[in-house]
Motif scaffolding. Structure first.
Motif, mmCIF file in Angstrom:
data_model
loop_
_atom_site.group_PDB
_atom_site.id
_atom_site.type_symbol
_atom_site.label_atom_id
_atom_site.label_comp_id
_atom_site.label_asym_id
_atom_site.label_seq_id
_atom_site.Cartn_x
_atom_site.Cartn_y
_atom_site.Cartn_z
ATOM 1 N N LYS A 35 0.917 -1.226 0.159
ATOM 2 C CA LYS A 35 -0.516 -0.285 0.062
ATOM 3 C C LYS A 35 0.896 1.226 -0.327
ATOM 4 C CE LYS A 35 -4.296 -2.075 1.940
ATOM 5 N NZ LYS A 35 -4.713 -2.186 3.337
ATOM 6 N N PRO A 36 0.951 2.596 -0.870
ATOM 7 C CA PRO A 36 0.817 3.373 -0.914
ATOM 8 C C PRO A 36 1.671 4.453 0.456
ATOM 9 C CG PRO A 36 -0.645 3.775 -2.399
ATOM 10 C CD PRO A 36 -0.642 2.747 -1.256
ATOM 11 N N GLU A 37 0.231 3.936 1.513
ATOM 12 C CA GLU A 37 1.052 4.375 2.662
ATOM 13 C C GLU A 37 1.554 3.607 3.778
ATOM 14 O OE1 GLU A 37 -3.247 1.860 2.799
ATOM 15 O OE2 GLU A 37 -1.828 3.789 1.623
ATOM 16 N N SER A 38 2.243 2.436 2.974
ATOM 17 C CA SER A 38 3.272 1.779 4.162
ATOM 18 C C SER A 38 5.070 2.343 3.479
ATOM 19 C CB SER A 38 3.256 -0.097 3.494
ATOM 20 O OG SER A 38 3.536 -0.128 2.019
ATOM 21 N N VAL A 39 4.818 2.724 2.362
ATOM 22 C CA VAL A 39 6.402 2.798 1.479
ATOM 23 C C VAL A 39 7.278 4.010 1.818
ATOM 24 C CG1 VAL A 39 7.630 3.042 -0.398
ATOM 25 C CG2 VAL A 39 5.659 1.830 -0.596
ATOM 26 N N ASP A 40 8.006 4.368 2.241
ATOM 27 C CA ASP A 40 9.161 4.983 3.017
ATOM 28 C C ASP A 40 9.946 4.832 2.505
ATOM 29 O OD1 ASP A 40 7.577 6.175 6.169
ATOM 30 O OD2 ASP A 40 8.505 4.042 6.505
ATOM 31 N N VAL A 41 10.089 7.069 1.501
ATOM 32 C CA VAL A 41 11.332 7.091 0.649
ATOM 33 C C VAL A 41 12.032 7.906 1.858
ATOM 34 C CG1 VAL A 41 12.117 7.870 -1.075
ATOM 35 C CG2 VAL A 41 10.328 6.553 -1.036
ATOM 36 N N LEU A 42 13.244 7.294 2.298
ATOM 37 C CA LEU A 42 14.892 8.536 2.308
ATOM 38 C C LEU A 42 15.246 8.589 1.739
ATOM 39 C CD1 LEU A 42 15.440 5.844 5.872
ATOM 40 C CD2 LEU A 42 13.313 7.549 5.948
ATOM 41 N N LEU A 43 15.123 10.358 1.484
ATOM 42 C CA LEU A 43 16.060 10.942 0.877
ATOM 43 C C LEU A 43 17.425 11.602 1.474
ATOM 44 C CD1 LEU A 43 14.033 12.451 -1.542
ATOM 45 C CD2 LEU A 43 14.471 10.553 -1.485
ATOM 46 N N TYR A 44 18.653 11.464 0.812
ATOM 47 C CA TYR A 44 19.920 10.953 1.358
ATOM 48 C C TYR A 44 20.476 12.521 0.577
ATOM 49 C CZ TYR A 44 19.254 8.365 5.364
ATOM 50 O OH TYR A 44 18.688 7.633 6.351
ATOM 51 N N ASP A 45 20.664 13.425 0.463
ATOM 52 C CA ASP A 45 21.391 14.846 -0.254
ATOM 53 C C ASP A 45 22.882 15.020 0.268
ATOM 54 O OD1 ASP A 45 19.654 15.158 -1.711
ATOM 55 O OD2 ASP A 45 19.136 17.380 -0.336
ATOM 56 N N ILE A 46 23.796 14.737 -0.773
ATOM 57 C CA ILE A 46 25.297 14.633 -0.302
ATOM 58 C C ILE A 46 26.003 15.918 -0.608
ATOM 59 C CG2 ILE A 46 27.583 12.792 0.312
ATOM 60 C CD1 ILE A 46 24.866 11.553 0.756
ATOM 61 N N PRO A 47 26.451 16.098 -0.089
ATOM 62 C CA PRO A 47 27.751 17.251 -0.801
ATOM 63 C C PRO A 47 28.527 17.272 -1.521
ATOM 64 C CG PRO A 47 27.535 17.594 2.014
ATOM 65 C CD PRO A 47 26.753 16.435 1.193
ATOM 66 N N ARG A 48 29.125 17.655 -2.943
ATOM 67 C CA ARG A 48 29.835 17.104 -3.640
ATOM 68 C C ARG A 48 31.589 16.997 -3.142
ATOM 69 N NH1 ARG A 48 28.613 17.186 -8.943
ATOM 70 N NH2 ARG A 48 26.592 17.843 -9.304
ATOM 71 N N ALA A 49 31.589 17.842 -1.994
ATOM 72 C CA ALA A 49 32.359 17.007 -1.014
ATOM 73 C C ALA A 49 32.870 16.030 -0.286
ATOM 74 C CB ALA A 49 33.181 18.201 -0.107
ATOM 75 N N HIS A 50 31.529 15.695 -0.122
ATOM 76 C CA HIS A 50 31.814 14.045 0.312
ATOM 77 C C HIS A 50 31.462 13.132 -0.113
ATOM 78 C CE1 HIS A 50 30.268 16.905 4.284
ATOM 79 N NE2 HIS A 50 31.894 17.059 3.751
#
Length: 64
Positions: A35-50
């Motif tokens: 079900k859509p409400e059971s899907v978690d999406v975690l976004l991690y923005d990584i700096p270009r220097a890392h």
């Protein structure tokens, strides 16, 4: 509850992130039957220097 972790170089707009989250969620729903409400999406923005590829930091790469 499927959880997706997405690591990417920083710089995407909120609109791009929203579209990505919606597309990933729909792919999980279609593929796993979740079900859509059971899907978690975690976004991690990584700096270009890392972030490095081929021994070179993305913050030091030349365009082109």
């Amino acid at each position: 509850m499927p959880t997706l972790r997405v690591e990417m170089l920083e710089g995407r707009t909120p609109e791009q992130k929203r579209a990505l989250v919606q597309a990933l969620t729909q792919a999980v729903v279609d593929t796993l039957g979740s079900k859509p409400e059971s899907v978690d999406v975690l976004l991690y923005d990584i700096p270009r220097a890392h972030w490095a590829t081929g021994g070179e930091l993305w913050s030091e790469k030349r365009p082109g």
